[in-house]
Design a protein around this motif. Structure first.
Motif, PDB file in Angstrom:
ATOM      1  N   VAL A 187      51.175 -11.528 -12.261  1.00 42.12           N
ATOM      2  CA  VAL A 187      50.612 -11.354 -10.916  1.00 42.12           C
ATOM      3  C   VAL A 187      51.613 -11.831  -9.866  1.00 42.12           C
ATOM      4  CG1 VAL A 187      48.783 -12.089  -9.328  1.00 42.12           C
ATOM      5  CG2 VAL A 187      48.223 -11.544 -11.703  1.00 42.12           C
ATOM      6  N   GLY A 188      52.243 -12.961 -10.127  1.00 38.84           N
ATOM      7  CA  GLY A 188      53.197 -13.526  -9.168  1.00 38.84           C
ATOM      8  C   GLY A 188      54.427 -12.668  -8.961  1.00 38.84           C
ATOM      9  N   ALA A 189      54.712 -11.777  -9.886  1.00 39.79           N
ATOM     10  CA  ALA A 189      55.886 -10.908  -9.757  1.00 39.79           C
ATOM     11  C   ALA A 189      55.630  -9.733  -8.817  1.00 39.79           C
ATOM     12  CB  ALA A 189      56.298 -10.387 -11.134  1.00 39.79           C
ATOM     13  N   HIS A 190      54.386  -9.595  -8.333  1.00 37.75           N
ATOM     14  CA  HIS A 190      54.041  -8.474  -7.450  1.00 37.75           C
ATOM     15  C   HIS A 190      53.415  -9.036  -6.169  1.00 37.75           C
ATOM     16  CE1 HIS A 190      54.710  -5.466 -10.660  1.00 37.75           C
ATOM     17  NE2 HIS A 190      54.194  -6.383 -11.466  1.00 37.75           N
ATOM     18  N   GLU A 191      54.237  -9.316  -5.172  1.00 38.33           N
ATOM     19  CA  GLU A 191      53.733  -9.942  -3.951  1.00 38.33           C
ATOM     20  C   GLU A 191      52.731  -9.056  -3.211  1.00 38.33           C
ATOM     21  OE1 GLU A 191      56.852 -11.232  -1.432  1.00 38.33           O
ATOM     22  OE2 GLU A 191      57.775 -12.536  -2.936  1.00 38.33           O
ATOM     23  N   GLY A 192      52.856  -7.740  -3.337  1.00 34.36           N
ATOM     24  CA  GLY A 192      51.971  -6.838  -2.618  1.00 34.36           C
ATOM     25  C   GLY A 192      50.682  -6.520  -3.342  1.00 34.36           C
ATOM     26  N   GLY A 193      50.486  -7.100  -4.520  1.00 33.66           N
ATOM     27  CA  GLY A 193      49.291  -6.819  -5.296  1.00 33.66           C
ATOM     28  C   GLY A 193      49.580  -5.893  -6.454  1.00 33.66           C
ATOM     29  N   VAL A 194      48.828  -6.044  -7.528  1.00 30.97           N
ATOM     30  CA  VAL A 194      49.060  -5.255  -8.734  1.00 30.97           C
ATOM     31  C   VAL A 194      47.712  -4.987  -9.405  1.00 30.97           C
ATOM     32  CG1 VAL A 194      49.512  -7.385 -10.039  1.00 30.97           C
ATOM     33  CG2 VAL A 194      50.295  -5.177 -10.932  1.00 30.97           C
ATOM     34  N   PRO A 195      47.461  -3.756  -9.878  1.00 29.30           N
ATOM     35  CA  PRO A 195      46.188  -3.447 -10.534  1.00 29.30           C
ATOM     36  C   PRO A 195      46.105  -4.031 -11.937  1.00 29.30           C
ATOM     37  CG  PRO A 195      47.603  -1.517 -10.504  1.00 29.30           C
ATOM     38  CD  PRO A 195      48.298  -2.552  -9.689  1.00 29.30           C
ATOM     39  N   ALA A 196      44.878  -4.188 -12.416  1.00 26.31           N
ATOM     40  CA  ALA A 196      44.648  -4.797 -13.724  1.00 26.31           C
ATOM     41  C   ALA A 196      45.275  -3.979 -14.845  1.00 26.31           C
ATOM     42  CB  ALA A 196      43.143  -4.958 -13.953  1.00 26.31           C
ATOM     43  N   LYS A 197      45.218  -2.663 -14.748  1.00 24.89           N
ATOM     44  CA  LYS A 197      45.777  -1.833 -15.828  1.00 24.89           C
ATOM     45  C   LYS A 197      47.274  -2.046 -15.961  1.00 24.89           C
ATOM     46  CE  LYS A 197      42.285   1.835 -15.756  1.00 24.89           C
ATOM     47  NZ  LYS A 197      42.017   3.274 -15.568  1.00 24.89           N
ATOM     48  N   GLN A 198      47.973  -2.168 -14.836  1.00 25.87           N
ATOM     49  CA  GLN A 198      49.412  -2.410 -14.899  1.00 25.87           C
ATOM     50  C   GLN A 198      49.705  -3.790 -15.475  1.00 25.87           C
ATOM     51  OE1 GLN A 198      51.544  -1.606 -11.258  1.00 25.87           O
ATOM     52  NE2 GLN A 198      53.391  -2.684 -11.945  1.00 25.87           N
TER      53      GLN A 198
END
Length: 252
Positions: free
Chosen positions: A23-34
């Motif tokens: 999660v921390g690697a995606h500052e703009g948000g990341v979906p659960a499937k990814q």
């Protein structure tokens, strides 16, 4: 059979940490499937862990359904930063205690409050009994008055508007006008004292600490029958305050 057993690890905790890193690697948000694909976790497990971390405040779910790190994680980081800073100044407080045979105190002005950050005492240098918290006794302690003297007029007025000048001993200053007069007419020099204003039988002396946005005070307490030692302790306190200021300003 003869090999050494490894440490006992909790798989669910490992999965939660792995997911939080993703999660921390995606500052703009990341979906659960990814997140499930990146961590190799089953989608159901990913959803369960995310729901738990959202509930606890370590992860936040955005309106678009993606996930980012939560505020609770930032609070943990701030706490670790504070602990690291205090670990750097604690040896100086220990030297102060041993050199002056007196309990040493560090207070910091944070979010409009005067708070005790660290106390270093010992059998031969006992701390004063903190029967009233420093947040409610800034007017009666050398450490608190030292901070109040350093504040600008607006910040000082704000503090006094939120704190009652409680009568802690017969020597406590309980009138705002008198407190301000004494703060503004204090003799030249960095030291501020209180003689039995907070606790009968106790005398304290403090000097300010200021480094960038950091404001606080460094002080010692002695039995009231040893007040003759307060003036001689000031130069030692000033030197120690300079070291503390420098160490507080260091980043991790």
């Amino acid at each position: 059979m003869g090999g050494k057993e490894g440490p006992t690890l909790i798989a669910s905790v490992q999965r939660a940490f792995r997911l939080m890193e993703a999660v921390g690697a995606h500052e703009g948000g990341v979906p659960a499937k990814q997140l499930a694909r990146e961590t190799g976790l089953a989608l159901g497990t990913t959803y369960h862990l995310l729901r738990t971390m959202v509930h606890e405040g370590y992860v936040r779910k955005l309106d678009d359904g993606t996930f980012v790190l939560g505020e609770r994680l930032g609070a943990l980081h701030g706490g670790s930063h504070d602990q690291a800073a205090l670990s750097r100044v604690r040896p100086t407080l220990t030297e102060l205690r041993d050199g002056l045979s007196a309990a040493a105190y560090l207070t910091l002005y944070e979010d409009g409050e005067i708070r005790v950050a660290e106390i270093v005492d010992g059998p031969k240098a006992p701390r004063v009994d903190l029967w009233v918290g420093f947040e409610d006794a800034g007017h009666a302690t050398a450490l608190g008055k030292c901070v109040l003297r350093e504040l600008d007029g607006d910040a000082r007025a704000d503090y006094l508007s939120r704190h009652t000048l409680n009568d802690l001993t017969p020597r406590t200053i309980t009138h705002r006008a008198e407190l301000l007069r004494r703060l503004d007419s204090a003799p030249p020099g960095p030291a501020v004292t209180d003689i039995e204003e907070y606790s009968l039988g106790t005398a304290c002396v403090a000097v300010p600490i200021r480094q960038g946005d950091t404001l606080g005070a460094l002080g010692i307490s002695l039995r009231a029958n040893r007040t003759d030692r307060l003036e001689g302790a000031v130069s030692t306190l000033v030197a120690a305050a300079e070291r503390v200021s420098c160490r507080l300003s260091l980043t991790i």
